[in-house]
Design an enzyme around this catalytic site. Structure first.
Site, PDB file in Angstrom:
ATOM      1  N   GLU A   1      -0.693   1.964 -10.455  1.00  0.00           N
ATOM      2  CA  GLU A   1       0.511   1.453 -11.110  1.00  0.00           C
ATOM      3  C   GLU A   1       1.271   0.460 -10.247  1.00  0.00           C
ATOM      4  O   GLU A   1       2.192  -0.191 -10.718  1.00  0.00           O
ATOM      5  CB  GLU A   1       1.425   2.604 -11.542  1.00  0.00           C
ATOM      6  CG  GLU A   1       2.105   3.355 -10.430  1.00  0.00           C
ATOM      7  CD  GLU A   1       2.937   4.526 -10.959  1.00  0.00           C
ATOM      8  OE1 GLU A   1       2.645   5.033 -12.051  1.00  0.00           O
ATOM      9  OE2 GLU A   1       3.881   4.928 -10.265  1.00  0.00           O
ATOM     10  N   HIS A   2       0.899   0.333  -8.989  1.00  0.00           N
ATOM     11  CA  HIS A   2       1.581  -0.634  -8.129  1.00  0.00           C
ATOM     12  C   HIS A   2       0.939  -2.009  -8.185  1.00  0.00           C
ATOM     13  O   HIS A   2       1.622  -3.009  -8.031  1.00  0.00           O
ATOM     14  CB  HIS A   2       1.587  -0.139  -6.674  1.00  0.00           C
ATOM     15  CG  HIS A   2       2.304   1.161  -6.512  1.00  0.00           C
ATOM     16  ND1 HIS A   2       1.892   2.141  -5.629  1.00  0.00           N
ATOM     17  CD2 HIS A   2       3.391   1.657  -7.145  1.00  0.00           C
ATOM     18  CE1 HIS A   2       2.706   3.181  -5.725  1.00  0.00           C
ATOM     19  NE2 HIS A   2       3.621   2.918  -6.632  1.00  0.00           N
ATOM     20  N   HIS A   3      -0.394  -2.040  -8.366  1.00  0.00           N
ATOM     21  CA  HIS A   3      -1.105  -3.322  -8.328  1.00  0.00           C
ATOM     22  C   HIS A   3      -1.921  -3.604  -9.580  1.00  0.00           C
ATOM     23  O   HIS A   3      -2.504  -4.677  -9.695  1.00  0.00           O
ATOM     24  CB  HIS A   3      -2.027  -3.373  -7.101  1.00  0.00           C
ATOM     25  CG  HIS A   3      -1.305  -3.160  -5.806  1.00  0.00           C
ATOM     26  ND1 HIS A   3      -1.232  -1.922  -5.198  1.00  0.00           N
ATOM     27  CD2 HIS A   3      -0.593  -4.014  -5.024  1.00  0.00           C
ATOM     28  CE1 HIS A   3      -0.511  -2.027  -4.093  1.00  0.00           C
ATOM     29  NE2 HIS A   3      -0.113  -3.273  -3.967  1.00  0.00           N
TER      30      HIS A   3
ATOM     31  N   GLN B   1      -2.595   8.368  -7.679  1.00  0.00           N
ATOM     32  CA  GLN B   1      -3.547   9.487  -7.697  1.00  0.00           C
ATOM     33  C   GLN B   1      -2.850  10.836  -7.586  1.00  0.00           C
ATOM     34  O   GLN B   1      -3.274  11.824  -8.182  1.00  0.00           O
ATOM     35  CB  GLN B   1      -4.568   9.290  -6.569  1.00  0.00           C
ATOM     36  CG  GLN B   1      -5.722  10.287  -6.633  1.00  0.00           C
ATOM     37  CD  GLN B   1      -6.755  10.035  -5.564  1.00  0.00           C
ATOM     38  OE1 GLN B   1      -7.035   8.892  -5.221  1.00  0.00           O
ATOM     39  NE2 GLN B   1      -7.318  11.090  -5.009  1.00  0.00           N
TER      40      GLN B   1
ATOM     41  N   HIS C   1      -9.597   3.101  -4.026  1.00  0.00           N
ATOM     42  CA  HIS C   1      -8.527   2.289  -4.611  1.00  0.00           C
ATOM     43  C   HIS C   1      -8.789   0.816  -4.329  1.00  0.00           C
ATOM     44  O   HIS C   1      -8.800   0.413  -3.170  1.00  0.00           O
ATOM     45  CB  HIS C   1      -7.180   2.698  -4.024  1.00  0.00           C
ATOM     46  CG  HIS C   1      -6.752   4.075  -4.442  1.00  0.00           C
ATOM     47  ND1 HIS C   1      -5.575   4.322  -5.099  1.00  0.00           N
ATOM     48  CD2 HIS C   1      -7.368   5.269  -4.312  1.00  0.00           C
ATOM     49  CE1 HIS C   1      -5.485   5.618  -5.355  1.00  0.00           C
ATOM     50  NE2 HIS C   1      -6.552   6.218  -4.871  1.00  0.00           N
TER      51      HIS C   1
HETATM   52 ZN   LIG Z   1      -2.229  -0.069  -5.527  1.00  0.00          ZN
END
Ligand SMILES: [Zn+2]
Length: 208
Positions: free
Chosen positions: A92-94, A132, A160
């Protein structure tokens, strides 16, 4: 956190397919390319369509998946483990892939669930934007809440891409998270039995 997962927001606020495609064209231009060239002309439509597949979990209620159970289990009360469930999620960050496998176990109390349903619960939460840690907890808590077994264990090993193809560029690294509830948390023998059933592999299959 709601049982059904993350907030889906106001459905009426969901942008149209045309708006989603326009956003992809903006990103293509921002990356430095020309969205009108032949090879990219249909890309925004394809990306929008693939998003509905990659993020199909927002339209699935994981609780409903587990509601049909079977009580005729012949007294079976040992660990039920579904091992090596292919896991495909998105950071959800990248917004890049998290690829790995999940092991899901529970200790039934009088009833069991169809085994494929455990894999579907994994997918229902994985096919969303995730980290995760949260994914691991959501899967375990939902199984615990709905089946009310004597214990639940979820172990996820994943690579990831936000770490392998960008950022620190460390391919081949996998992250392991676990959530243990009930007997898996409180009884060292039960936990040990589970961990021996999830045999470690010689080499990491993850390209991350
Ligand atoms: Zn990430």
């Amino acid at each position: 956190m709601s049982k059904g997962g993350q907030s889906l927001g106001n459905p009426e606020a969901r942008p149209s397919q045309a708006e989603a495609e326009a956003a992809v064209r903006t990103l293509l231009r921002w990356a430095g390319d020309d969205p009108t060239r032949e090879g990219l002309r249909d890309t925004p439509a394809r990306v929008a369509r693939s998003y509905s597949e990659l993020f199909a979990g927002y339209n699935v209620d994981p609780v409903a998946l587990l509601e049909r159970t079977f009580e005729e289990v012949g007294g079976y009360d040992e660990i039920v483990l579904l091992r090596d469930i292919r896991l495909e999620s998105y950071c959800e960050h990248h917004m890049v892939p998290i690829i790995g496998r999940a092991h899901v176990a529970y200790l039934p109390a009088n009833r069991v669930v169809g085994i494929s349903k455990l894999a579907r619960v994994v997918d229902a939460y994985a096919k969303r934007l995730q980290i995760q840690e949260k994914l691991t907890v959501q899967i375990a808590n939902t199984i615990n809440d709905v089946l009310q077994p004597r214990g639940v264990a979820v172990v996820i090993e994943a690579g990831h891409q936000c770490m392998s193809t960008r950022g620190v560029h460390k391919p081949g690294v996998s992250m392991v998270t676990s959530r243990m509830i009930g007997a898996f948390r409180d009884d060292p023998d039960t936990r040990r039995e589970l961990l021996s059933m999830i045999t470690p592999r010689a080499a990491s299959p993850f390209e991350g």
